[in-house]
Design a protein around this motif. Structure first.
Motif, PDB file in Angstrom:
ATOM      1  N   GLN A 174      45.565  78.060 -47.904  1.00 42.88           N
ATOM      2  CA  GLN A 174      45.367  77.785 -49.227  1.00 42.88           C
ATOM      3  C   GLN A 174      46.031  76.333 -49.108  1.00 42.88           C
ATOM      4  O   GLN A 174      46.838  75.881 -48.445  1.00 42.88           O
ATOM      5  CB  GLN A 174      46.469  78.531 -50.020  1.00 42.88           C
ATOM      6  CG  GLN A 174      46.147  79.891 -50.225  1.00 42.88           C
ATOM      7  CD  GLN A 174      45.139  80.212 -51.087  1.00 42.88           C
ATOM      8  OE1 GLN A 174      44.907  79.205 -52.112  1.00 42.88           O
ATOM      9  NE2 GLN A 174      44.393  81.393 -51.168  1.00 42.88           N
ATOM     10  N   SER A 176      48.118  72.930 -50.692  1.00 39.49           N
ATOM     11  CA  SER A 176      49.276  72.815 -51.544  1.00 39.49           C
ATOM     12  C   SER A 176      49.870  71.499 -51.371  1.00 39.49           C
ATOM     13  O   SER A 176      49.320  70.759 -50.488  1.00 39.49           O
ATOM     14  CB  SER A 176      50.420  73.958 -51.150  1.00 39.49           C
ATOM     15  OG  SER A 176      50.918  73.637 -49.954  1.00 39.49           O
ATOM     16  N   ASP A 178      52.824  70.764 -50.545  1.00 42.68           N
ATOM     17  CA  ASP A 178      53.778  70.783 -49.374  1.00 42.68           C
ATOM     18  C   ASP A 178      52.702  70.590 -48.058  1.00 42.68           C
ATOM     19  O   ASP A 178      53.381  69.963 -47.407  1.00 42.68           O
ATOM     20  CB  ASP A 178      54.304  72.188 -49.240  1.00 42.68           C
ATOM     21  CG  ASP A 178      55.411  72.392 -50.258  1.00 42.68           C
ATOM     22  OD1 ASP A 178      55.964  71.398 -50.834  1.00 42.68           O
ATOM     23  OD2 ASP A 178      55.666  73.550 -50.542  1.00 42.68           O
ATOM     24  N   VAL A 204      46.032  68.507 -55.733  1.00 45.31           N
ATOM     25  CA  VAL A 204      46.886  68.340 -55.077  1.00 45.31           C
ATOM     26  C   VAL A 204      47.427  66.747 -54.586  1.00 45.31           C
ATOM     27  O   VAL A 204      48.685  66.403 -54.310  1.00 45.31           O
ATOM     28  CB  VAL A 204      46.966  69.028 -53.606  1.00 45.31           C
ATOM     29  CG1 VAL A 204      46.803  70.361 -53.799  1.00 45.31           C
ATOM     30  CG2 VAL A 204      45.707  68.489 -52.742  1.00 45.31           C
TER      31      VAL A 204
END
Length: 353
Positions: A174, A176, A178, A204
């Motif tokens: 996935q 993200s 982060d 993102v």
């Protein structure tokens, strides 16, 4: 075939014999090299028999330049070890090994052995080209959707614009914020401060309402963030081309059973790309690591002396220090990505990180 001269009628006879016994056998019986026969076949297919027979031989008496057994062996060895290489990259790798063979000869040998150049497709509009002037001045970042064992995964890749050196990558299930922040931070910690980052406007990377956490991170780290224009993927051309090559040469060729296995295969591919593979975008003779780590002039000097620069020797040390000139005129020294501001300096001429 050496310098032997054949008439068009003799060439046609050899080509007809090739239909029965094969190109290589007909060339051997005629006392020549199969590469020339393949060239005649392309001419015949293009011109038709009547025009082929009427074609005047250029430079009478000179004949076709000979392809020696040593040249053919060298070309085929590099190509067999690097099946994704085109003629230009094979030429570059041979030059790095101290061997000079013309691009025309390499292309003909490869075509005679099954190489097919990629179709140009639709005519592309003129695109304004740009390139950073030094390592870490500009990096490009993108996300590529892939499949491993029918499961969708995502490749995040960070590319140095100046050298085409891959600064880092991640394979994730996935995407993200982060993961994107972690990739940039790892690259900065390992190689030094990135001055500017170019991305598209994916969720993102960019928020249409205010700024997202990734943009805040870049602002905090003093990394300028530039977005590619909507519906204009050419702006990210270098990293887009890299994505296509990874997909074509790795994920379309190998079947991975797990994310871990795919990561291992990709890590090996990236290592070869960074340190072994001549890159056409930086002159055709250098590998990205040599340009990124400031060894371009030394390596090109060795190549000019017909030295084999692919042999062992000292490894390339990673960059741990770079200087960044801010918009306010201040210079900051970065050591492993950590800033040490140089006080009292407002301008420095001819500073290279």
């Amino acid at each position: 075939m050496g310098n032997r001269q054949f008439t068009q009628q003799q060439k046609l006879s050899i080509l007809k014999a090739a239909e029965e016994v094969g190109v290589k056998e007909s060339a051997r019986v005629a006392g020549g090299h199969y590469v020339a026969v393949y060239e005649w076949r392309r001419q015949l297919d293009s011109l038709g028999e009547e025009a082929f027979l009427a074609k005047e031989v250029q430079r009478p008496g000179r004949g076709l330049k000979e392809v020696t057994a040593e040249q053919e062996q060298a070309i085929m060895l590099v190509w067999s070890q690097n099946s994704g290489y085109g003629p230009g990259q094979v030429r570059g790798q041979l030059r790095r090994q101290g061997t000079t063979i013309s691009l025309r000869t390499i292309r003909k040998v490869m075509q005679a052995n099954g190489y097919q150049a990629k179709s140009g497709g639709k005519e592309k509009p003129d695109v304004q080209r740009f390139e950073a002037s030094r390592p870490l001045e500009l990096a490009q970042m993108d996300i590529l959707e892939l499949y491993v064992n029918k499961a969708k995964i995502y490749l995040l890749v960070l590319l140095d614009d100046y050298s085409r050196f891959i600064l880092g990558f991640r394979l994730v299930e996935q995407t993200s914020v982060d993961e994107v922040i972690a990739l940039v931070q790892e690259a900065v910690s390992r190689y030094g401060k990135i001055e500017e980052l170019l991305t598209d406007r994916g969720f993102v990377f960019y928020s249409w309402r205010g700024i997202n956490r990734f943009e805040k991170y870049l602002e905090h780290e003093g990394i300028d963030h530039t977005h590619a224009r909507p519906h204009h993927p050419q702006t990210l051309g270098k990293v887009e081309a890299l994505n296509k090559r990874i997909k074509l040469e790795l994920f379309n060729q190998q079947q991975f059973s797990s994310l871990e296995q795919a990561f291992s295969g990709l890590a090996e591919w990236v290592e070869h790309y960074n340190t072994k593979r001549p890159h056409q975008g930086i002159g055709g003779f250098l590998v990205p690591a040599e340009r990124f780590h400031g060894r371009a002039e030394a390596v090109l000097a060795q190549i000019a002396q017909h030295c084999d620069v692919t042999l062992g020797g000292p490894g390339i040390e990673r960059s741990i220090v770079n200087l960044v000139l801010g918009a306010d005129g201040r210079i900051t020294l970065y050591v492993l990505g950590q800033p040490l501001e140089i006080q009292g300096v407002s301008h420095v001429a001819n500073v290279e990180p």
